[in-house]
Design an enzyme around this catalytic site. Structure first.
Site, short mmCIF file in Angstrom:
data_model
loop_
_atom_site.label_atom_id
_atom_site.label_comp_id
_atom_site.label_asym_id
_atom_site.label_seq_id
_atom_site.Cartn_x
_atom_site.Cartn_y
_atom_site.Cartn_z
N THR A 129 -16.66 36.63 -0.68
CA THR A 129 -16.11 37.97 -0.77
C THR A 129 -15.61 38.28 0.64
O THR A 129 -16.20 37.81 1.63
CB THR A 129 -17.17 39.01 -1.20
OG1 THR A 129 -18.19 39.06 -0.22
CG2 THR A 129 -17.79 38.66 -2.55
N HIS A 130 -14.50 38.98 0.71
CA HIS A 130 -13.84 39.21 2.01
C HIS A 130 -13.48 37.89 2.70
O HIS A 130 -13.36 37.86 3.93
CB HIS A 130 -14.71 40.06 2.96
CG HIS A 130 -15.30 41.27 2.30
ND1 HIS A 130 -14.75 42.53 2.40
CD2 HIS A 130 -16.40 41.40 1.51
CE1 HIS A 130 -15.49 43.39 1.70
NE2 HIS A 130 -16.49 42.73 1.15
N SER B 107 6.12 16.69 8.28
CA SER B 107 6.86 17.45 9.26
C SER B 107 7.81 16.50 9.97
O SER B 107 7.49 15.34 10.18
CB SER B 107 5.90 18.08 10.26
OG SER B 107 6.55 18.31 11.50
N LYS C 245 1.19 15.82 9.84
CA LYS C 245 1.16 16.94 8.90
C LYS C 245 1.20 16.53 7.44
O LYS C 245 1.85 15.58 7.06
CB LYS C 245 2.37 17.84 9.17
CG LYS C 245 2.27 18.59 10.47
CD LYS C 245 1.34 19.77 10.37
CE LYS C 245 2.15 21.00 10.05
NZ LYS C 245 1.31 22.18 9.92
N GLU D 28 2.97 26.95 -1.44
CA GLU D 28 3.55 28.06 -0.68
C GLU D 28 4.71 28.69 -1.44
O GLU D 28 4.88 29.91 -1.46
CB GLU D 28 4.02 27.56 0.69
CG GLU D 28 2.87 27.11 1.59
CD GLU D 28 3.38 26.25 2.75
OE1 GLU D 28 4.04 26.81 3.64
OE2 GLU D 28 3.13 25.04 2.76
N TYR E 78 24.55 53.16 -24.62
CA TYR E 78 24.90 52.02 -23.76
C TYR E 78 25.69 52.48 -22.54
O TYR E 78 26.54 53.37 -22.60
CB TYR E 78 25.74 50.99 -24.55
CG TYR E 78 26.13 49.80 -23.68
CD1 TYR E 78 25.27 48.72 -23.54
CD2 TYR E 78 27.32 49.80 -22.95
CE1 TYR E 78 25.61 47.65 -22.72
CE2 TYR E 78 27.66 48.74 -22.13
CZ TYR E 78 26.80 47.67 -22.03
OH TYR E 78 27.13 46.62 -21.20
N GLN F 70 24.32 45.72 -18.16
CA GLN F 70 24.71 44.33 -17.94
C GLN F 70 23.87 43.70 -16.82
O GLN F 70 23.72 42.49 -16.75
CB GLN F 70 26.19 44.26 -17.60
CG GLN F 70 26.72 42.86 -17.42
CD GLN F 70 28.24 42.83 -17.50
OE1 GLN F 70 28.80 42.92 -18.59
NE2 GLN F 70 28.91 42.72 -16.36
N LYS G 20 20.51 41.07 -17.07
CA LYS G 20 20.42 39.64 -17.38
C LYS G 20 19.98 38.77 -16.22
O LYS G 20 19.07 37.95 -16.35
CB LYS G 20 21.76 39.16 -17.92
CG LYS G 20 22.00 39.64 -19.33
CD LYS G 20 23.45 39.54 -19.72
CE LYS G 20 23.75 40.57 -20.78
NZ LYS G 20 23.65 41.97 -20.29
#
Ligand code: ARG
Length: 455
Positions: free
Chosen positions: A152-153, A274, A280, A287, A314, A319, A322
């Site tokens: 928690t936290h 990387s 890396k 992400e 309308y 339009q 979409k």
């Protein structure tokens, strides 16, 4: 396009702002289905001849083939998918095509197409979320007894099992699926036959077209039918909520694949390197899933802003519904698929989870509970005593289960050696047997529930 009233064509800018074909071509399949149902109904009602209807239907078949084979030429000058297809029916079927738009407007046409599209999207997303749930369930089955720190936290709180943690997401995604299914059931009514806004003077059969298109019934009110897009907003709301769930899991993958945690490892297939730092292994997919939530929420907000204060019925503003729908659905579908793949790909580092689970005195609550249960202390008193013991253990740099009994007795004389049985993380987890708790036996019950439900 507009017949007798217009002598000149639109300016280039007018065409640019007005045309929707570049994106609404994605409604081609739905538009053809709507036109088929409409043409068949017109003939059935004797509004057009069966011969004309057949010519129209043959034209629509050919267009469907042209589109699926990538041979159809979409024209900006013809504004949108509806006029593109209708014009092509004209080229193929000749004069009969001119009768297709009897008792119909692009207003009820586009509302129909879009409901069909969102309905299909709901079903695709439901399937994708089911696959994700299954991937998580497999993890839960494997790790019903794997101990990890519960937070928690983001501070160590109490130990839990990784299986329990995975099943928490199975629950969330289950509610997400419920939201899409609710939205799907609510939107599944046919606007077709509302025409421009007021209905039509032709003796159409709206029940028939609704049935043909798989709608539960025609919409009751023609103004509502052409003006309302709350179904689209509801889809985007469901997508936003599902995206927030995905982003939470994505964030945990990002944290847990960091060596600082080291709970999970993604294979090369789901890691990136990387160009400068050779060591890396970045969790880019997680992400991006985390980030796409911003896009989906943004699309929800965009449509809400379009709909706000729009007078009935309308208006061309509609339009703009979409691109946001397509964009959100695309982002969500890709995110769900990528997440399911990462869940199946990750390797759980049990030792790291266990080591972290032991750190930070996560069984202090168990110690307080023991003082309540065995020594009969009120919980508040027990909480204070356990806190003092943790403080002393910290000074001695010892975990609770290695604290000398004598040290504990200096703080609380009623401490006995029995306490050591409850101070390990394994004992802590095993003791949390309350309904919905993290004890492996409770987790296995949840697994049984989901195994049946997700079959
Ligand atoms: N392309 C339009 C849309 O997406 C179709 C409806 C056009 N209706 C109209 N009255 N101009 O909303």
């Amino acid at each position: 396009m507009w017949g007798g009233r217009f002598a000149d064509g639109p300016s280039a800018l007018m065409e640019q702002i007005n045309a929707s074909i570049d994106f609404d071509k994605r409604l081609a399949e739905q538009d053809i289905a709507g036109s088929r149902a409409h043409a068949d109904m017109l003939a059935h009602q004797g509004i057009i001849s069966r011969q004309d209807a057949d010519a129209i239907l043959a034209g629509l078949d050919r267009i469907a083939a042209e589109i699926s084979e990538g041979r159809f030429v979409f024209k900006r000058a013809l504004e949108d998918i509806h006029l593109n297809i209708e014009a092509r029916v004209g080229e193929i079927a000749g004069d009969a095509a001119g009768r297709l738009h009897t008792a119909r407007s692009r207003n009820d046409q586009v509302a129909t197409d879009l409901r069909l599209w969102v309905r299909a999207a709901c079903e695709r997303i439901d399937h994708a979320l089911l696959a994700l749930q299954r991937a998580l369930l497999l993890q839960a089955e494997e790790h019903a007894g794997t101990i990890m720190p519960g937070f928690t936290h983001l501070q160590p709180a109490q130990p839990v099992t990784f299986g329990h943690h995975c099943l928490a997401y199975v629950e969330m995604f289950s509610r997400d699926r419920g939201r899409f299914m609710d939205a799907c059931a609510r939107l599944n009514e046919s606007p077709l036959g509302a025409a421009a806004l007021a209905g039509t003077s032709f003796p159409i059969d709206r029940e028939r077209t609704a049935r043909t298109l798989g709608f539960a019934r025609p919409m009751r009110n023609s103004l509502d039918a052409v003006a309302s897009r709350d179904f689209a907003l509801e889809f985007l709301a469901a997508a936003t909520i599902a995206s927030t769930h995905l982003s939470r899991l994505a964030e945990e993958i990002v944290l847990w694949t960091s060596p600082a945690f080291g709970f999970l490892k993604l294979s090369d297939a789901f890691s990136t390197g990387s160009s400068i730092m050779p060591q890396k292994r970045n969790p880019d997919a997680a992400e991006l899933v985390r980030a796409k939530t911003g896009r989906v929420l943004g699309h929800f907000v965009a449509l809400a802003a379009v709909l706000k204060a729009l007078p009935l019925a309308y208006a061309k503003d509609l339009q703009e519904d979409k691109e946001v729908l397509f964009g959100a659905a695309d982002a969500l579908e890709l995110s769900v698929a990528a997440m399911a793949a990462m869940v199946a790909d990750w390797k759980v580092e049990k030792e790291a989870m266990l080591a972290h689970a032991r750190a930070g005195y996560p069984t202090a609550t168990d110690l307080a509970d023991w003082l309540v249960r065995v020594a009969g202390k009120p919980f508040r008193t027990a909480h204070r005593i356990a806190g003092a013991i943790v403080k002393r253990a910290e000074e001695l740099n010892l975990p609770l289960e290695q604290m000398p009994l004598a040290e504990m007795q200096k703080i609380e004389p009623e401490m006995t050696s029995d306490v050591f049985a409850i101070l390990s993380v394994a004992a802590s987890v095993a003791s949390r047997k309350s309904s919905g708790g993290t004890a492996p036996e409770r987790v296995r019950e949840q697994i049984g529930f989901w195994r049946e439900k997700l079959q």
